[in-house]
Design a protein around this motif. Sequence first.
Motif, short mmCIF file in Angstrom:
data_model
loop_
_atom_site.label_atom_id
_atom_site.label_comp_id
_atom_site.label_asym_id
_atom_site.label_seq_id
_atom_site.Cartn_x
_atom_site.Cartn_y
_atom_site.Cartn_z
N UNK A 1 10.37 80.70 40.38
CA UNK A 1 10.30 79.29 41.14
C UNK A 1 8.97 78.69 40.86
N UNK A 2 7.97 79.59 40.84
CA UNK A 2 6.56 79.00 40.37
C UNK A 2 6.45 78.42 39.00
N UNK A 3 7.16 79.22 38.09
CA UNK A 3 7.09 78.64 36.63
C UNK A 3 8.02 77.45 36.84
N UNK A 4 9.28 77.48 37.36
CA UNK A 4 10.03 76.08 37.39
C UNK A 4 9.45 74.85 38.04
N UNK A 5 8.61 75.04 38.84
CA UNK A 5 7.89 73.80 39.57
C UNK A 5 7.09 73.14 38.80
N UNK A 6 6.56 73.93 37.76
CA UNK A 6 5.35 73.38 36.87
C UNK A 6 5.90 72.08 36.22
N UNK A 7 7.30 72.27 35.92
CA UNK A 7 7.91 70.88 35.49
C UNK A 7 7.72 69.57 36.05
N UNK A 8 7.37 69.75 37.38
CA UNK A 8 7.24 68.67 38.24
C UNK A 8 5.66 68.09 38.18
N UNK A 9 4.70 69.00 37.58
CA UNK A 9 3.35 68.70 37.85
C UNK A 9 2.93 67.52 37.05
N UNK A 10 1.91 66.94 37.69
CA UNK A 10 1.37 65.74 37.27
C UNK A 10 -0.15 65.94 36.67
N UNK A 11 -0.21 66.21 35.40
CA UNK A 11 -1.56 66.75 34.76
C UNK A 11 -2.03 65.83 33.66
N UNK A 12 -2.21 64.28 33.79
CA UNK A 12 -2.59 63.84 32.63
C UNK A 12 -3.96 63.81 32.11
N UNK A 13 -4.71 64.62 32.84
CA UNK A 13 -6.07 64.77 32.37
C UNK A 13 -6.40 66.27 31.62
N UNK A 14 -5.87 67.20 32.53
CA UNK A 14 -6.21 68.61 32.11
C UNK A 14 -5.11 69.18 31.25
N UNK A 15 -3.75 68.56 31.43
CA UNK A 15 -2.54 69.21 30.78
C UNK A 15 -2.48 70.51 31.15
N UNK A 16 -3.04 71.07 32.32
CA UNK A 16 -2.91 72.34 32.87
C UNK A 16 -2.03 72.49 33.91
N UNK A 17 -0.88 72.84 33.83
CA UNK A 17 0.30 73.01 34.87
C UNK A 17 -0.11 74.14 35.56
N UNK A 18 0.26 73.84 36.98
CA UNK A 18 0.14 75.05 37.92
C UNK A 18 1.30 75.01 38.81
N UNK A 19 2.08 76.21 39.01
CA UNK A 19 2.96 76.23 40.25
C UNK A 19 2.86 77.30 41.24
N UNK A 20 3.29 77.18 42.46
CA UNK A 20 3.11 78.16 43.30
C UNK A 20 4.27 78.22 44.02
N UNK A 21 4.79 79.41 44.64
CA UNK A 21 5.82 79.88 45.48
C UNK A 21 5.53 80.60 46.53
N UNK A 22 5.71 80.30 47.70
CA UNK A 22 5.15 80.63 49.32
C UNK A 22 6.53 81.13 49.77
#
Length: 134
Positions: free
Chosen positions: A7-28
Motif C-alpha cells: 500500500x505504501x509503495x502503490x500510493x507513491x504513484x499519486x505523489x506530487x513531487x515536481x521539485x525533488x522527484x522523490x516520491x514517498x508513500x505511507x500506510x498507517x
Amino acid sequence: MDELIEAARDVQEQAHVPYSDYTVGAALQTADGSVYVGCNIENANYSNSLHAEEVAIAEAVKEGHREFDALVVSSGARDGVTPCGMCRQTLAEFCEDDLPIVCDAGQGDDGSDEVTEYTLGELLPDTITEEMLE
C-alpha cells in the motif's frame, strides 16, 4: 505487513513531487485494521509541502481513528527512509512509543521485502507530550 508495504509503495504513484522527484508513500494501520495511505505533496514553498505520513494520519484522524498499530514508509528509491522529526512528533500525538515503524529498503536478491523496523520511541525518545505542556 506485506499488505502495508504494498500500500505504501502503490500510493507513491499519486505523489506530487515536481521539485525533488522523490516520491514517498505511507500506510498507517489503525487498531481496527483499517489502512490509511498518504503520499508526499510538494509545494514551491517547501515549508508548505505535506509529508506522506502527515497525509495518512490526517485521513485516519478525520475518520475518527485515534489508535494505531503500525506504519510503513516507502520511497521510490527504496532507501529505507524514516519519518522526519516533524512527522515523528505528529505520530507521537496519537501513537504510543511502541508503535512499529517499518521502513522499506526494497527487495532482496531472493525477491523478499527488505525492511528496517523501529519503534516510535526509538526514533523520537523523550518526545514532547501533552503532560509537558501542563
